[in-house]
Write an enzyme that holds these catalytic residues in place. Structure first.
Site, PDB file in Angstrom:
ATOM      1  N   THR D  13       0.778  -1.103  -0.005  1.00  0.00           N
ATOM      2  CA  THR D  13       0.114   0.140  -0.025  1.00  0.00           C
ATOM      3  C   THR D  13       0.668   1.185   0.016  1.00  0.00           C
ATOM      4  OG1 THR D  13      -0.100   0.110   2.559  1.00  0.00           O
ATOM      5  CG2 THR D  13      -1.800  -1.101   1.296  1.00  0.00           C
ATOM      6  N   ASP D  14       0.347   2.351  -0.361  1.00  0.00           N
ATOM      7  CA  ASP D  14       0.952   3.771   0.018  1.00  0.00           C
ATOM      8  C   ASP D  14       0.239   4.799   0.658  1.00  0.00           C
ATOM      9  OD1 ASP D  14      -0.955   4.782  -1.788  1.00  0.00           O
ATOM     10  OD2 ASP D  14       0.214   4.677  -3.511  1.00  0.00           O
ATOM     11  N   ARG D  15       0.754   5.881   0.570  1.00  0.00           N
ATOM     12  CA  ARG D  15       0.234   6.827   1.744  1.00  0.00           C
ATOM     13  C   ARG D  15      -1.357   7.462   1.120  1.00  0.00           C
ATOM     14  NH1 ARG D  15       3.220  11.958   2.886  1.00  0.00           N
ATOM     15  NH2 ARG D  15       1.726  13.347   2.159  1.00  0.00           N
ATOM     16  N   MET D  16      -1.449   7.058   0.051  1.00  0.00           N
ATOM     17  CA  MET D  16      -2.949   7.398  -0.540  1.00  0.00           C
ATOM     18  C   MET D  16      -3.901   6.270   0.159  1.00  0.00           C
ATOM     19  SD  MET D  16      -4.141   8.169  -4.198  1.00  0.00           S
ATOM     20  CE  MET D  16      -2.579   8.987  -5.187  1.00  0.00           C
ATOM     21  N   GLY D  17      -3.377   5.277   0.964  1.00  0.00           N
ATOM     22  CA  GLY D  17      -4.283   4.220   1.642  1.00  0.00           C
ATOM     23  C   GLY D  17      -4.422   2.994   0.791  1.00  0.00           C
TER      24      GLY D  17
END
Lengths: 138, 138, 138, 138
Positions: D13-17
């Site tokens: 996952t990334d910080r955009m969720g």
């Protein structure tokens, strides 16, 4: 003892022909995620309670290389649990050869509203579960 | 003291909004690669001599989170070198805030024809370089 | 023409001895991030305005392999911009050999409060910037 | 139709969720690897025959985001096979919601002694298998 199986992906190898060493830290997390789900403490439950559990430290000892398509059997046990800190140990074995690929450990804190918290206070049922797991692993 | 700068990529963050902890093991390697090149011992030279240097262990202590676009200043020093084993220590600092993001260490062996070897025997010039580096780091 | 340099990391190679093909999608993002910062539209500005820009599609054509320590020179140009959609093209060249390593493209939408939006409405200055960039790339 | 299940890891996952878009290229490879094994053409067999199958292009269309712990059901079909080129198509669906997460395709060449080759000549049995698969997918 909780065990989890993980097959090494092609993208996880490097030009030395073996599993890149950074991936074992991901294997540890995959195992931890499956373990917490198995004992009834999935991340969704922690997220709902507003609890995050960041990684405080990791330690990996590489014993035998693994590579693409190898199946790793990863054993996890709770080594320590104090209510504010969790320590977990891992042994990764090559399923086919039986060779120990790596031993590892990780430690974790608990955050509530971005502050270190006692899990006993903010999630007493989770605290109970982890204390039981600690007992079982002795 | 050797220092290396590394900007955190978007793909290196996770849904907690921070740099995923496994990436620090990659940052350590990137720093090590730059360091060995800087002291005149690039991987090509070791590969030509038939020497591989596998990672034997890694240890990371996470102090403060970092995230996308943060610049990490990574200091590397040789903590130990015996001719058959190399130990390296890292301190990662957030360039803007000055906060220590992580401290870490890694240890490395040397392989020649797939067997553990003494670097002094198979690459005396590399051995000399690393001994000098060990002295400098004291 | 905007250009960005990116050195291939050891961890980005695979057992074929070359850069794993999935990493080029990360290189594209790294280039895009640097480009948007360079034209005065860094992610922080978009985040502050409540705008997200998800990837709608990617396309990569692999021409020549690259490997560890290779420096890729990545050219980026805006191929299309309509106010609701952005298309970007990339050419990745091996800095030393001059060989084209890959050509690629990606397309992006804009989200405001989780809905597709016209950038002209929610961030008129960003819209202006991208229209200018589109003109320049013709 | 061959189907493969893949659970999204936290580290993906990334910080955009959401699942970072570069990971879908890895999911495609994981599916391809499982597929080739299932039809009796595992990578070991190709490696023994001295055949490599590099990726020539990838194309991904992102439809709906996925995130940590989501199970993706990935359908694979052979879209084209000419003896020197293989084209594969993928449809990734969220197991729980049934939503199409992504559609994708990849094309592949065959190399023998580092030269593009006709699979029919260097691995007639593999050629036979892929022709049969192409027929079945029509």
């Amino acid at each position: 003892m909780f065990t989890f199986e993980r097959t090494v992906a092609y993208s996880e190898t490097d030009r030395m022909g073996i599993t890149h060493h950074s991936n074992y830290v991901k294997f540890m997390e995959d195992t931890r995620v499956a373990y917490l789900r198995a004992i009834g403490l999935p991340f969704e439950k922690m997220e709902e309670a507003g609890v995050l559990s960041p990684v405080v430290s990791v330690n990996v000892n590489y014993k035998t290389p693994s590579t693409f398509a190898d199946v790793l059997v990863i054993e996890l046990k709770v080594a320590k649990y104090t209510g504010v800190k969790l320590e977990v140990e891992y042994t990764m074995t090559n399923k086919e050869s039986g060779a120990v690929v790596a031993t590892a450990s990780s430690s974790h804190a608990f955050l509530y509203k971005n502050k270190v918290c006692s899990l006993k206070k903010v999630m007493p049922d989770a605290d109970e579960l982890l204390r039981k797991e600690l007992e079982l692993s002795k």
